[in-house]
Design a protein around this motif. Structure first.
Motif, PDB file in Angstrom:
ATOM      1  N   GLU A 289       0.203 -49.572  -8.418  1.00 13.78           N
ATOM      2  CA  GLU A 289       0.447 -50.539  -7.345  1.00 13.78           C
ATOM      3  C   GLU A 289       1.763 -50.246  -6.614  1.00 13.78           C
ATOM      4  O   GLU A 289       1.873 -50.461  -5.403  1.00 13.78           O
ATOM      5  N   GLN A 290       2.757 -49.753  -7.352  1.00  7.96           N
ATOM      6  CA  GLN A 290       4.025 -49.376  -6.727  1.00  7.96           C
ATOM      7  C   GLN A 290       3.825 -48.209  -5.764  1.00  7.96           C
ATOM      8  O   GLN A 290       4.410 -48.174  -4.675  1.00  7.96           O
ATOM      9  N   LEU A 291       3.000 -47.260  -6.175  1.00  8.94           N
ATOM     10  CA  LEU A 291       2.729 -46.096  -5.336  1.00  8.94           C
ATOM     11  C   LEU A 291       1.922 -46.494  -4.104  1.00  8.94           C
ATOM     12  O   LEU A 291       2.156 -45.981  -3.005  1.00  8.94           O
TER      13      LEU A 291
ATOM     14  N   SER B 294       3.261 -45.907  -0.288  1.00  2.68           N
ATOM     15  CA  SER B 294       2.459 -45.180   0.695  1.00  2.68           C
ATOM     16  C   SER B 294       2.200 -46.029   1.930  1.00  2.68           C
ATOM     17  O   SER B 294       2.278 -45.545   3.069  1.00  2.68           O
ATOM     18  N   ALA B 295       1.908 -47.306   1.717  1.00  2.00           N
ATOM     19  CA  ALA B 295       1.654 -48.211   2.842  1.00  2.00           C
ATOM     20  C   ALA B 295       2.907 -48.385   3.693  1.00  2.00           C
ATOM     21  O   ALA B 295       2.841 -48.406   4.932  1.00  2.00           O
ATOM     22  N   ASP B 296       4.058 -48.486   3.040  1.00  2.00           N
ATOM     23  CA  ASP B 296       5.321 -48.662   3.763  1.00  2.00           C
ATOM     24  C   ASP B 296       5.647 -47.449   4.630  1.00  2.00           C
ATOM     25  O   ASP B 296       6.332 -47.577   5.651  1.00  2.00           O
ATOM     26  N   LEU B 297       5.172 -46.275   4.216  1.00  2.68           N
ATOM     27  CA  LEU B 297       5.498 -45.039   4.926  1.00  2.68           C
ATOM     28  C   LEU B 297       4.440 -44.638   5.952  1.00  2.68           C
ATOM     29  O   LEU B 297       4.602 -43.618   6.629  1.00  2.68           O
ATOM     30  N   GLU B 298       3.388 -45.419   6.073  1.00  4.62           N
ATOM     31  CA  GLU B 298       2.303 -45.058   6.985  1.00  4.62           C
ATOM     32  C   GLU B 298       2.825 -44.846   8.407  1.00  4.62           C
ATOM     33  O   GLU B 298       3.548 -45.675   8.951  1.00  4.62           O
TER      34      GLU B 298
ATOM     35  N   LYS C 238      -6.273 -43.316  -5.117  1.00  2.69           N
ATOM     36  CA  LYS C 238      -7.337 -44.061  -5.792  1.00  2.69           C
ATOM     37  C   LYS C 238      -7.587 -43.498  -7.189  1.00  2.69           C
ATOM     38  O   LYS C 238      -7.835 -44.251  -8.139  1.00  2.69           O
ATOM     39  N   GLU C 239      -7.504 -42.164  -7.305  1.00  3.44           N
ATOM     40  CA  GLU C 239      -7.679 -41.536  -8.622  1.00  3.44           C
ATOM     41  C   GLU C 239      -6.556 -41.928  -9.567  1.00  3.44           C
ATOM     42  O   GLU C 239      -6.767 -42.076 -10.776  1.00  3.44           O
ATOM     43  N   ARG C 240      -5.367 -42.096  -9.008  1.00  4.07           N
ATOM     44  CA  ARG C 240      -4.203 -42.420  -9.842  1.00  4.07           C
ATOM     45  C   ARG C 240      -4.395 -43.740 -10.585  1.00  4.07           C
ATOM     46  O   ARG C 240      -3.864 -43.931 -11.685  1.00  4.07           O
ATOM     47  N   HIS C 241      -5.173 -44.657 -10.016  1.00  4.24           N
ATOM     48  CA  HIS C 241      -5.410 -45.954 -10.654  1.00  4.24           C
ATOM     49  C   HIS C 241      -6.173 -45.817 -11.970  1.00  4.24           C
ATOM     50  O   HIS C 241      -6.116 -46.718 -12.812  1.00  4.24           O
TER      51      HIS C 241
END
Length: 275
Positions: free
Chosen positions: A99-101, A105-109, A127-130
């Motif tokens: 969730e942190q990642l 990622s969303a913040d850097l979009e 998604k795989e990381r989850h």
């Protein structure tokens, strides 16, 4: 007709961390951040993409690059064409909750690209990381994961700039800046050694014969540079220019030399007007 900057479509890897020599040189962490800022500001303005393999610490160099990428934001929806790509090696991101990642990622979009790698250096989708368990990596995971990331960066960049660098308390088989410089030398990738901050970059400059040895300190892997003594750095600079770059304490002078080299080295076609 469209205008292209001199370093359009060129990816420049940057390697840095604090140097143990900085206090003795009258330098502080702020000076290293200032140097990174100037390198990033000039190369981004000339159209280059900066590539860095770091973590996401609030006061880390990754966040500094993200801030500059936002300032030089590019009009594109393609993440591969953004100004900064930050690789997260396996042992770096596997310690963090997915969730942190996702949030990072969303913040850097639209500003910077965040790329996760598996332990062998292959891209790993968020998604795989989850589906992977968060854990503290072992020493073998650190060594393999970091080396794999550095090989990945080498394959996807056109040149590398190194400055500063610790030579102890590192993760992996050898100091990170040393390993990255070694891979560049082995691949004959243009390498720019900015040694004015001392540390690992200065040691590399001495070991490959750009500078006369000052005091030889030992660190794992240093002997691997012996075979490159006197060899060309393929960076568009003369031997004297490389000597100045590796020794000058003046960031402005170093930036001029790096930009001169990048525009002269064999990085592909130069910028200008294209139909």
């Amino acid at each position: 007709m469209t205008y292209r900057e001199v370093l359009d479509n060129k990816s420049i890897a940057v390697s840095t961390s604090e140097s143990p020599d900085m206090p003795g040189l009258g330098l502080q962490a702020e000076h290293l951040r200032d140097a990174m800022t100037e390198i990033a500001r000039h190369t981004l303005a000339l159209g280059a993409k900066l590539v860095y393999g770091g973590d996401l610490r609030t006061d880390g160099f990754s966040n500094l690059l993200f801030e500059l990428a936002a300032r030089y934001r590019r009009d594109t929806i393609n993440p591969r064409k953004l100004g900064v790509t930050n690789y997260l090696a396996w042992p770096v991101h596997i310690r963090q909750e997915p969730e942190q990642l996702d949030q990072a990622s969303a913040d850097l979009e639209g500003v910077a690209e965040l790329r996760l790698l598996d332990i062998n250096g292959k891209d790993l989708d968020l998604k795989e990381r989850h589906y992977l368990k968060t854990h503290q990596p072992t020493e073998p995971e650190w060594a393999l994961g970091l080396s794999s990331m550095r090989h990945k960066m080498l394959a996807e960049t056109d040149a590398r700039i190194i400055l500063g660098g610790r030579v102890d308390k590192f993760m992996g088989d050898m100091p990170g800046i040393a390993e990255e410089a070694l891979y560049s030398l082995q691949a004959k990738q243009p390498l720019y050694v900015m040694g004015g901050f001392g540390g690992c970059a200065r040691d590399v400059a001495e070991e490959i014969g750009v500078l006369e040895p000052n005091s030889v300190r030992e660190w794992p892997g240093r002997d691997k540079f012996n075979s490159f003594k006197g060899k060309k750095l393929n960076n568009g600079l003369s031997a004297e220019e490389n000597r100045v770059l590796a020794s000058t304490p003046h960031v402005d002078q170093a930036i001029v030399l790096i930009l001169r080299g990048l525009t002269k080295a064999n990085l592909g076609s130069q910028g200008g007007m294209t139909a």
